[in-house]
Design a protein around this motif. Structure first.
Motif, PDB file in Angstrom:
ATOM      1  N   LEU A  16       0.738  -1.276   0.085  1.00 35.94           N
ATOM      2  CA  LEU A  16       0.063  -0.028  -0.052  1.00 35.94           C
ATOM      3  C   LEU A  16       0.894   1.330  -0.025  1.00 35.94           C
ATOM      4  N   ARG A  17       0.550   2.173  -0.914  1.00 33.94           N
ATOM      5  CA  ARG A  17       1.346   3.326  -0.768  1.00 33.94           C
ATOM      6  C   ARG A  17       0.493   4.461   0.008  1.00 33.94           C
ATOM      7  N   THR A  18       1.022   5.161   0.774  1.00 33.99           N
ATOM      8  CA  THR A  18       0.117   6.171   1.928  1.00 33.99           C
ATOM      9  C   THR A  18       1.142   7.003   2.411  1.00 33.99           C
ATOM     10  N   ARG A  19       0.503   8.265   3.248  1.00 33.74           N
ATOM     11  CA  ARG A  19       1.237   8.769   4.072  1.00 33.74           C
ATOM     12  C   ARG A  19       0.744   9.170   5.396  1.00 33.74           C
ATOM     13  N   ILE A  22      -2.834  10.992   5.698  1.00 33.27           N
ATOM     14  CA  ILE A  22      -3.950  10.212   5.345  1.00 33.27           C
ATOM     15  C   ILE A  22      -4.239   9.256   6.671  1.00 33.27           C
ATOM     16  N   GLU A  23      -3.363   8.422   7.038  1.00 32.88           N
ATOM     17  CA  GLU A  23      -3.564   7.465   8.095  1.00 32.88           C
ATOM     18  C   GLU A  23      -4.002   8.433   9.340  1.00 32.88           C
ATOM     19  N   THR A  28     -10.038   8.653   6.455  1.00 32.83           N
ATOM     20  CA  THR A  28      -9.110   8.535   5.186  1.00 32.83           C
ATOM     21  C   THR A  28      -8.112   7.557   5.065  1.00 32.83           C
ATOM     22  N   ASN A  30      -5.861   4.353   5.113  1.00 31.04           N
ATOM     23  CA  ASN A  30      -6.098   3.005   4.408  1.00 31.04           C
ATOM     24  C   ASN A  30      -5.511   1.976   5.092  1.00 31.04           C
ATOM     25  N   HIS A  34      -6.288  -2.078   4.632  1.00 34.19           N
ATOM     26  CA  HIS A  34      -5.102  -2.902   3.966  1.00 34.19           C
ATOM     27  C   HIS A  34      -4.872  -4.215   4.901  1.00 34.19           C
ATOM     28  N   TYR A  66       5.327  10.638   1.198  1.00 37.04           N
ATOM     29  CA  TYR A  66       4.388   9.417   0.879  1.00 37.04           C
ATOM     30  C   TYR A  66       5.564   8.116   1.400  1.00 37.04           C
TER      31      TYR A  66
END
Length: 148
Positions: A16-19, A22-23, A28, A30, A34, A66
């Protein structure tokens, strides 16, 4: 927390690509979705000694950029989907431990990481290469942060 030397190793799993921005927002985030996706598609044979890991890598910059997170294991028994792999780099890591219910124990470990690295008495510098969570049992996690 303690500095430990880690030998390199491979982890297979799903990416998973995130930052962090977002978390940090439950609306929001992910990573929880996941985790469910990984749990429903991978089989890890814990009885054979295999353990689950989450590896953070491919950092865009620092704590604000990210990154990729691969969730999986050093031994996947079976998978319903194609797997990716990542090499955890050998080197010095700062190890943070936490125990309790998941995901609260994982969140507590990361809060310790962020608190330490933003404190005025921080004696280490993050490398932003490969960091990882090692789920040692159903109630214990260790977070390893790569050091420069």
């Amino acid at each position: 927390m303690e500095v430990v030397e880690v030998k390199g190793f491979e982890i297979q799993g799903l990416v998973l690509r995130t930052r962090n921005e977002i978390e940090m927002n439950p609306e929001t985030a992910n990573i929880p979705k996941h985790v469910e996706y990984v749990d429903s598609n991978l089989v890890i044979n814990y009885q054979s000694g295999a353990r689950a890991y989450s590896v953070y890598y491919n950092y865009e910059s620092d704590v604000d950029g990210y990154f990729d997170v691969l969730m999986g294991s050093n031994e996947i028994s079976s998978s319903n989907v194609a797997l990716s792999s990542v090499s955890v780099l050998p080197g010095s890591y700062l190890k943070f431990e936490s125990e309790g219910e998941f995901p609260a124990a994982v969140i507590a470990a990361w809060q310790s990481v962020w608190s330490y690295f933003t404190s005025s008495n921080c004696a280490h510098e993050r490398a932003y290469t490969t960091d990882f969570e090692h789920y040692e049992s159903a109630s214990k996690v260790s977070v390893y942060i790569a050091l420069k």
